[in-house]
Structures are given as C-alpha cells and as structure tokens.
Scaffold this motif. Structure first.
Motif, PDB file in Angstrom:
ATOM      1  N   GLN A 198      48.245 -73.226  34.646  1.00 50.62           N
ATOM      2  CA  GLN A 198      49.360 -72.698  33.858  1.00 50.62           C
ATOM      3  C   GLN A 198      50.496 -72.222  34.759  1.00 50.62           C
ATOM      4  O   GLN A 198      51.673 -72.519  34.510  1.00 50.62           O
ATOM      5  CB  GLN A 198      48.873 -71.568  32.943  1.00 50.62           C
ATOM      6  CG  GLN A 198      48.075 -72.040  31.742  1.00 50.62           C
ATOM      7  CD  GLN A 198      46.621 -72.336  32.056  1.00 50.62           C
ATOM      8  OE1 GLN A 198      46.205 -72.374  33.212  1.00 50.62           O
ATOM      9  NE2 GLN A 198      45.831 -72.555  31.013  1.00 50.62           N
ATOM     10  N   ALA A 199      50.170 -71.486  35.809  1.00 52.37           N
ATOM     11  CA  ALA A 199      51.205 -71.041  36.742  1.00 52.37           C
ATOM     12  C   ALA A 199      51.842 -72.232  37.454  1.00 52.37           C
ATOM     13  O   ALA A 199      53.060 -72.267  37.676  1.00 52.37           O
ATOM     14  CB  ALA A 199      50.615 -70.072  37.763  1.00 52.37           C
ATOM     15  N   ILE A 242      48.760 -77.236  54.512  1.00 55.71           N
ATOM     16  CA  ILE A 242      47.781 -76.335  53.915  1.00 55.71           C
ATOM     17  C   ILE A 242      48.365 -74.930  53.931  1.00 55.71           C
ATOM     18  O   ILE A 242      49.130 -74.576  54.830  1.00 55.71           O
ATOM     19  CB  ILE A 242      46.413 -76.383  54.621  1.00 55.71           C
ATOM     20  CG1 ILE A 242      46.519 -75.957  56.093  1.00 55.71           C
ATOM     21  CG2 ILE A 242      45.796 -77.771  54.504  1.00 55.71           C
ATOM     22  CD1 ILE A 242      45.173 -75.817  56.779  1.00 55.71           C
ATOM     23  N   THR A 243      47.985 -74.131  52.926  1.00 47.09           N
ATOM     24  CA  THR A 243      48.623 -72.814  52.743  1.00 47.09           C
ATOM     25  C   THR A 243      47.580 -71.702  52.615  1.00 47.09           C
ATOM     26  O   THR A 243      47.550 -70.993  51.603  1.00 47.09           O
ATOM     27  CB  THR A 243      49.542 -72.826  51.506  1.00 47.09           C
ATOM     28  OG1 THR A 243      48.733 -73.055  50.335  1.00 47.09           O
ATOM     29  CG2 THR A 243      50.607 -73.908  51.612  1.00 47.09           C
ATOM     30  N   THR A 250      51.514 -70.143  42.719  1.00 50.85           N
ATOM     31  CA  THR A 250      52.945 -70.330  42.479  1.00 50.85           C
ATOM     32  C   THR A 250      53.658 -70.820  43.731  1.00 50.85           C
ATOM     33  O   THR A 250      54.475 -71.748  43.683  1.00 50.85           O
ATOM     34  CB  THR A 250      53.560 -69.018  41.966  1.00 50.85           C
ATOM     35  OG1 THR A 250      52.929 -68.666  40.726  1.00 50.85           O
ATOM     36  CG2 THR A 250      55.047 -69.145  41.757  1.00 50.85           C
ATOM     37  N   LEU A 251      53.357 -70.218  44.873  1.00 54.79           N
ATOM     38  CA  LEU A 251      54.012 -70.624  46.118  1.00 54.79           C
ATOM     39  C   LEU A 251      53.696 -72.072  46.462  1.00 54.79           C
ATOM     40  O   LEU A 251      54.604 -72.867  46.760  1.00 54.79           O
ATOM     41  CB  LEU A 251      53.586 -69.708  47.261  1.00 54.79           C
ATOM     42  CG  LEU A 251      54.148 -70.090  48.644  1.00 54.79           C
ATOM     43  CD1 LEU A 251      55.662 -69.958  48.668  1.00 54.79           C
ATOM     44  CD2 LEU A 251      53.511 -69.244  49.738  1.00 54.79           C
ATOM     45  N   LEU A 298      62.542 -72.679  50.748  1.00 56.72           N
ATOM     46  CA  LEU A 298      63.018 -72.624  49.363  1.00 56.72           C
ATOM     47  C   LEU A 298      61.957 -72.026  48.441  1.00 56.72           C
ATOM     48  O   LEU A 298      62.264 -71.221  47.548  1.00 56.72           O
ATOM     49  CB  LEU A 298      63.393 -74.028  48.892  1.00 56.72           C
ATOM     50  CG  LEU A 298      64.661 -74.619  49.517  1.00 56.72           C
ATOM     51  CD1 LEU A 298      64.736 -76.122  49.267  1.00 56.72           C
ATOM     52  CD2 LEU A 298      65.911 -73.927  48.977  1.00 56.72           C
ATOM     53  N   ALA A 299      60.702 -72.420  48.669  1.00 61.90           N
ATOM     54  CA  ALA A 299      59.613 -71.892  47.845  1.00 61.90           C
ATOM     55  C   ALA A 299      59.399 -70.407  48.091  1.00 61.90           C
ATOM     56  O   ALA A 299      59.097 -69.652  47.160  1.00 61.90           O
ATOM     57  CB  ALA A 299      58.333 -72.670  48.128  1.00 61.90           C
ATOM     58  N   LYS A 300      59.554 -69.968  49.332  1.00 64.78           N
ATOM     59  CA  LYS A 300      59.398 -68.542  49.641  1.00 64.78           C
ATOM     60  C   LYS A 300      60.499 -67.730  48.964  1.00 64.78           C
ATOM     61  O   LYS A 300      60.250 -66.636  48.449  1.00 64.78           O
ATOM     62  CB  LYS A 300      59.408 -68.324  51.152  1.00 64.78           C
ATOM     63  CG  LYS A 300      58.983 -66.912  51.564  1.00 64.78           C
ATOM     64  CD  LYS A 300      58.740 -66.829  53.056  1.00 64.78           C
ATOM     65  CE  LYS A 300      58.503 -65.393  53.508  1.00 64.78           C
ATOM     66  NZ  LYS A 300      57.270 -64.797  52.939  1.00 64.78           N
TER      67      LYS A 300
END
Length: 271
Positions: free
Chosen positions: A25-26, A140-141, A219-220, A240-242
């Motif tokens: 969902q997120a 990878i995060t 989300t990130l 941009l994502a941060k």
C-alpha cells in the motif's frame, strides 16, 4: 486517435499492509505520488494497524510466480522494488522470474529486522538473499540492523558505515545505500556507495520528531525505484527520494491516525 503516451512502470514485490502505512500500500502510494504507474506482486497478507501485526498469511510461491508472469509478460517494467521475502523458496522464485525477463533495474530493500530488533528472516533466507537477489540488484537499501545481519557484525558507528557499504557492494550489488536512522544523535545521515565509481556520498538528513514513522523504508525504496523508472541515475534518484521521504515524514508528523505509529504523508505535495 494516435496513442503517443506511455507510463513509467514500477513493480513492487512485497507484502500487503492492511493498515495502509507500509508494504504494498505504501509502495503504490509512493509510486503514484512520484509520477509513475504502479503494479504489485503480493507475497504475503498481513492483519496490521498502527499498533502492530496480528496475523500473517503467506501467499503460495507458485501464485507469486503467476503474478510476476502476468505483469512482466504483458505490461513490462521500467524498475522493480522488492521488499520482504520470507523464505528461501520465495527468494529463488522471484530471482528466477526476474532473470527470465532480463530485469536489472532492481531496488532491493532487504527487510530482515523489525523495529524491535527481532530478525524477520531465518538464516537460510538471508543466505538465499545474498546468493540470488543481492547480485542482481542495481541498489540495495539496508538500514543499520540489516547491514549488520548481512555482514555478521556491528555497523552502528559513523566510522563503520562507509566500510560496511563497500563490503556489501562486494556481495555483487553495484550500489549500496545504508540508511542511518538508527544512529544516535540529532542527524539521520545516509551513506551511498557507488560501486562503479568507487565513490562514497554522505547524504545529510534531519531527524524529525514524530511517532508517524511506519513504512519509511518501504516509501524510500519505492521512491528511488520511481525516479529510476523516470530516467534518473542512482545518485540523483536517491537524492530525489530522500527529499521526498523527508517531506512526507515532516508533513505526516502533523496528523493523528490510529493509536500507535502512523504513516508518513505520501501525498503531501497534493493535499
């Protein structure tokens, strides 16, 4: 009428969060908020709210494969985000199907450790992740607990993070983003290692006082995948994502929802 528009397509492979704050969902909210067309492969159903998870129903591995086949054979993707995969069999199946369609624009969020510090994956699944999926990923995060699990040692210091990112890249993933949210202090700096360039980038971040931090990792990683799908390079996509997740956390802090840890505000730019 001529059809001359195409969507930027992002597929999320993850579990469902019935509370809407994390997981599929997120991911879909984030993908839409950042200008892309979102698709999903659901790996598990959860009964979940702001207070926690009360039940989990795993999706059969064969049905996960069927979802991937349906989406990838017809619609295709520009980027893929992968969240928690609960078993070695599922990890291998996801990797096999991604190889089948020659997909390399993969953002892997190796969800292994709960906020409580409990491991969410068995050792066999962690080994399968290292063998089958990490080498396929463009990025990878992991957060600090997850980086520690992957490396088998503590990485909870500023000095250790850069070396940890280099060592994680040696597992076969070209780029590594270690999230610094678990560091002590007023900052929440992330470390991005760009393997092909052999370059480390420290991305400053403010620590926002809020209890609405559910789903920040999902989300990130989804936002990064969306920006990659739109044509950004890894470093630009991460920056941009941060910016996006920082704005979503800050806006979400002003809301009250549920009785526990609420979500970030995925659509803060719209309402």
């Amino acid at each position: 009428m001529a059809i001359n528009k195409v969507y930027r397509r992002v597929l999320t492979i993850a579990g469902s969060d019935s509370g809407g704050g994390a997981g599929i969902q997120a991911d879909l909210k984030t993908i839409a908020a950042n200008g892309c067309y979102g698709m999903s492969v659901i790996t598990a159903l959860t009964a979940q709210n702001t207070l926690g998870v009360t039940a989990i129903h795993a999706v059969p591995v064969e049905f996960v494969a069927a979802q991937m086949e349906a989406v990838l054979s017809d619609i295709g993707v520009d980027a893929v985000k992968i969240g928690m995969l609960f078993s070695p069999e599922l990890i291998r199946t996801v990797a096999e199907n991604l190889r089948k369609f020659n997909i390399r624009t993969i953002v892997l969020d190796p969800v292994m450790v709960a906020q409580s510090g409990d491991k969410l994956l068995q050792d066999e699944a962690i080994d399968a992740l290292k063998q089958h999926l990490i080498p396929m990923a463009a990025l990878i995060t992991p957060n600090l607990p997850e980086a520690s699990v992957l490396l088998g040692r503590d990485t909870f210091t500023h000095a250790a993070i850069e070396q940890a990112a280099v060592e994680l890249a040696a597992m076969g993933c070209a780029n590594v983003l270690i999230k610094g949210g678990h560091l002590e202090g007023g900052d929440s700096n992330d470390c991005l290692y760009l393997g092909k360039q052999g370059r480390t980038v420290i991305l400053p971040g403010e620590r926002i006082a809020t209890r609405n931090n559910h789903g920040t990792g999902c989300t990130l990683s989804s936002a990064i995948a969306a920006f990659i799908a739109r044509g950004a390079g890894i470093e630009d996509a991460v920056r941009l994502a941060k910016d996006y997740i920082t704005g979503a956390i800050r806006a979400g802090a002003e809301y009250t929802i549920g009785h526990g840890h609420g979500p970030v505000h995925h659509f803060f730019r719209f309402f």
